[in-house]
Motif scaffolding. Structure first.
Motif, PDB file in Angstrom:
ATOM      1  N   LYS A   1      -3.372  -9.558 -13.068  1.00 48.26           N
ATOM      2  CA  LYS A   1      -3.471  -8.279 -13.210  1.00 48.26           C
ATOM      3  C   LYS A   1      -4.688  -7.551 -13.159  1.00 48.26           C
ATOM      4  O   LYS A   1      -5.816  -8.171 -13.205  1.00 48.26           O
ATOM      5  CB  LYS A   1      -2.812  -8.057 -14.421  1.00 48.26           C
ATOM      6  N   CYS A   2      -4.635  -5.904 -13.105  1.00 44.16           N
ATOM      7  CA  CYS A   2      -5.869  -5.378 -13.015  1.00 44.16           C
ATOM      8  C   CYS A   2      -5.452  -4.111 -14.065  1.00 44.16           C
ATOM      9  O   CYS A   2      -4.327  -3.736 -14.011  1.00 44.16           O
ATOM     10  CB  CYS A   2      -6.508  -4.945 -11.686  1.00 44.16           C
TER      11      CYS A   2
ATOM     12  N   GLU B   1      -5.602  -6.553  -4.978  1.00 45.32           N
ATOM     13  CA  GLU B   1      -5.191  -5.298  -4.122  1.00 45.32           C
ATOM     14  C   GLU B   1      -5.051  -4.149  -5.120  1.00 45.32           C
ATOM     15  O   GLU B   1      -5.708  -3.045  -4.659  1.00 45.32           O
ATOM     16  CB  GLU B   1      -3.546  -5.360  -3.738  1.00 45.32           C
ATOM     17  N   CYS B   2      -4.616  -4.058  -6.500  1.00 46.18           N
ATOM     18  CA  CYS B   2      -4.457  -2.898  -7.156  1.00 46.18           C
ATOM     19  C   CYS B   2      -6.158  -2.618  -7.651  1.00 46.18           C
ATOM     20  O   CYS B   2      -6.255  -1.203  -7.495  1.00 46.18           O
ATOM     21  CB  CYS B   2      -3.808  -2.916  -8.232  1.00 46.18           C
TER      22      CYS B   2
ATOM     23  N   LYS C   1      -7.803  -1.072  -4.327  1.00 44.53           N
ATOM     24  CA  LYS C   1      -7.217   0.619  -3.948  1.00 44.53           C
ATOM     25  C   LYS C   1      -7.946   1.482  -4.759  1.00 44.53           C
ATOM     26  O   LYS C   1      -8.323   2.216  -4.508  1.00 44.53           O
ATOM     27  CB  LYS C   1      -5.820   0.270  -3.938  1.00 44.53           C
ATOM     28  N   ALA C   2      -7.953   1.087  -6.286  1.00 48.16           N
ATOM     29  CA  ALA C   2      -8.354   1.937  -7.279  1.00 48.16           C
ATOM     30  C   ALA C   2     -10.169   2.259  -7.023  1.00 48.16           C
ATOM     31  O   ALA C   2     -10.486   3.427  -7.116  1.00 48.16           O
ATOM     32  CB  ALA C   2      -8.302   1.565  -8.857  1.00 48.16           C
TER      33      ALA C   2
END
Length: 154
Positions: free
Chosen positions: A7-8, A53-54, A57-58
């Motif tokens: 997770k991020c 990915e998250c 993207k952030a």
């Protein structure tokens, strides 16, 4: 708030959590920095690179290209493992993250890999704009070293 494996979390002080952490990374990879009271923390699973990915993207959403160049994120990970194939896979994973951080325009990462029989934990204190890297002895689970890093920008 603990950011679990795979997770991020991106958090803005004072609107959200003031503290983020990975917990023990073991062979996982942690990537962290604080910019303008916003904490960026990734706890990437060795087996699943799409976890990232998250996080990336952030970076594109919240940071300009110019801001990214000045940021030197902390990259860290726990022990490599005892089996040769596992060690090779974990070393490859470390290199992939190092390369990818730079490919999205961030500055040269500050690499802090755990030594044998240790794991690392990243803590972000958004209120005080401090990232702390803790080294944990895997046998005793005690913190044996700690290092702090500066934030970037206001």
């Amino acid at each position: 708030m603990e950011v679990r494996q795979g997770k991020c979390r991106i958090a803005l002080f004072p609107n959200e959590e003031t503290d983020l952490e990975t917990g023990g990374l073991w062979p996982c990879i942690g990537v962290a920095f604080i910019h303008k009271h916003r904490g960026f923390l990734l706890h990437a699973d060795v087996a699943s690179p799409r976890d990232t990915e998250c996080f990336y993207k952030a970076i594109g959403k919240f940071l300009t290209a110019r801001e990214r160049q000045r940021i030197r994120p902390i990259l860290t990970g726990g022990e490599l493992g005892d089996v040769i194939d596992e060690r090779k896979a974990n070393l490859n994973h470390r290199q992939e993250h190092t390369d990818f951080v730079q490919s999205v325009g961030l500055g040269a990462p500050q690499l802090r890999w755990a030594s044998r029989d240790n794991s690392n934990n990243l803590r972000l204190d958004l209120e005080h704009e401090v990232v702390t890297l803790e080294t944990i002895d895997v046998q005793t689970t005690e913190i044996v070293a700690s290092e702090t890093f500066p934030f970037y920008g206001r």
